[in-house]
Design a protein around this motif. Structure first.
Motif, short mmCIF file in Angstrom:
data_model
loop_
_atom_site.label_atom_id
_atom_site.label_comp_id
_atom_site.label_asym_id
_atom_site.label_seq_id
_atom_site.Cartn_x
_atom_site.Cartn_y
_atom_site.Cartn_z
N VAL A 145 31.54 48.45 53.73
CA VAL A 145 32.03 47.83 52.50
C VAL A 145 31.86 46.31 52.55
CG1 VAL A 145 34.12 47.35 51.15
CG2 VAL A 145 33.64 49.68 51.95
N ALA A 146 32.19 45.72 53.69
CA ALA A 146 32.11 44.26 53.82
C ALA A 146 30.67 43.76 53.75
CB ALA A 146 32.76 43.82 55.13
N ARG A 147 29.76 44.46 54.39
CA ARG A 147 28.35 44.04 54.34
C ARG A 147 27.80 44.17 52.92
NH1 ARG A 147 24.89 44.64 59.72
NH2 ARG A 147 26.52 44.23 61.25
N ILE B 210 32.83 44.05 45.04
CA ILE B 210 34.27 43.95 44.80
C ILE B 210 34.60 42.68 44.02
CG2 ILE B 210 36.55 43.82 45.88
CD1 ILE B 210 35.44 45.38 48.23
N THR B 211 33.93 41.59 44.35
CA THR B 211 34.16 40.33 43.64
C THR B 211 33.87 40.50 42.15
OG1 THR B 211 33.62 38.98 45.58
CG2 THR B 211 33.44 37.92 43.42
N ARG B 212 32.80 41.20 41.81
CA ARG B 212 32.46 41.42 40.40
C ARG B 212 33.50 42.31 39.72
NH1 ARG B 212 28.20 44.30 40.28
NH2 ARG B 212 27.23 44.12 42.33
N LYS C 154 38.76 35.77 46.03
CA LYS C 154 40.04 35.86 46.75
C LYS C 154 40.81 37.11 46.35
CE LYS C 154 42.05 32.19 48.11
NZ LYS C 154 42.77 30.90 48.25
N ASN C 155 40.86 37.42 45.06
CA ASN C 155 41.54 38.64 44.62
C ASN C 155 40.84 39.88 45.16
OD1 ASN C 155 43.50 37.24 43.25
ND2 ASN C 155 42.58 37.49 41.23
N GLY C 156 39.52 39.82 45.23
CA GLY C 156 38.76 40.93 45.79
C GLY C 156 39.10 41.14 47.26
N CYS C 157 39.23 40.03 47.98
CA CYS C 157 39.58 40.10 49.40
C CYS C 157 40.99 40.65 49.58
CB CYS C 157 39.45 38.73 50.05
SG CYS C 157 39.78 38.71 51.82
N PHE D 194 33.30 37.65 51.84
CA PHE D 194 33.47 37.29 50.44
C PHE D 194 33.07 35.84 50.18
CE2 PHE D 194 36.08 41.01 50.84
CZ PHE D 194 36.14 41.60 49.59
N GLY D 195 32.65 35.16 51.23
CA GLY D 195 32.32 33.74 51.09
C GLY D 195 33.51 32.84 51.30
#
Length: 207
Positions: free
Chosen positions: A36-38, A46-48, A55-58, A127-128
């Motif tokens: 999932v992380a890769r 997830i960010t989209r 941050k909310n995605g994380c 997530f950057g």
């Protein structure tokens, strides 16, 4: 070989479905979160889903990882209940040793989470969301991977507390799974920070 198999069968009930379920759940967690992380790093899936808010995605992934971790621990304890019981420590150490292992293990897990923060602990770098500098205080000045070591100690503590030799075999399995996971996580995380350092150097040269 047959004597070893018979010895194992006396302390491990391989017929219990709970044992297999526990083993699968242990392997599932680090495997799933690495995948999932890769994917998040490359595709920002997830960010989209959270409107571009990394941050909310994380935080969402953190809740998922924590929840599945609790489920994994519950399945482990259910598996222990189904396994043969056998004394493994002298009476005077039967509660002291597992209690000490659990306290040390939880200390490593909790202090590493506190040192890294939520995003640092739960794959925020994918997530950057990168940390400004490497965390070098406790427990990272004692262990390179305190969270995985702490978790492994807690599995061992459970096996000894409930006096289930099968739990120690599961603990060994946990340790191996974590070692394999680290072979994927470590280099990829290093690559993320190396890429950032290269980008910073290039931007300074442009200035």
């Amino acid at each position: 070989m047959s004597s070893m198999a018979s010895s194992l069968s006396s302390i491990v009930d391989w017929s219990k479905p709970s044992l297999l379920i526990s083993v699968v759940s242990i392997a599932f967690n680090p495997t799933a979160w690495n995948i999932v992380a890769r994917n998040e790093y490359h595709n920002k899936t997830i960010t989209r889903l959270f409107g571009g808010n990394a941050k909310n995605g994380c935080y969402f992934l953190a809740v998922m990882i924590f929840s599945f971790g609790m489920l994994r621990d519950s399945l482990y304890h259910l598996a222990l209940e189904d396994q043969p019981r056998q004394k493994m420590l002298p009476e005077s150490y039967a509660t002291l040793v597992p209690a000490a292992l659990f306290v040390v293990g939880q200390t490593f897990v909790l202090t590493s989470t506190f040192a890294l923060g939520i995003t640092g602990t739960f794959l925020g770098d994918y997530f950057g969301i990168l940390m400004d500098h490497r965390v070098e205080g406790f427990p990272f000045n004692v262990l390179r991977n305190p969270m995985y070591v702490g978790s492994t100690l807690c599995f061992a503590a459970g096996a000894l507390w409930y006096e289930r030799p099968a739990g120690l075999l599961i603990t060994l399995y946990v340790y191996i799974v974590y070692l394999i996971a680290l072979r994927f996580e470590g280099p990829f995380t290093d690559m993320i920070y190396s890429t950032r350092a290269t980008a910073k150097t290039a931007s300074k040269k442009e200035l």
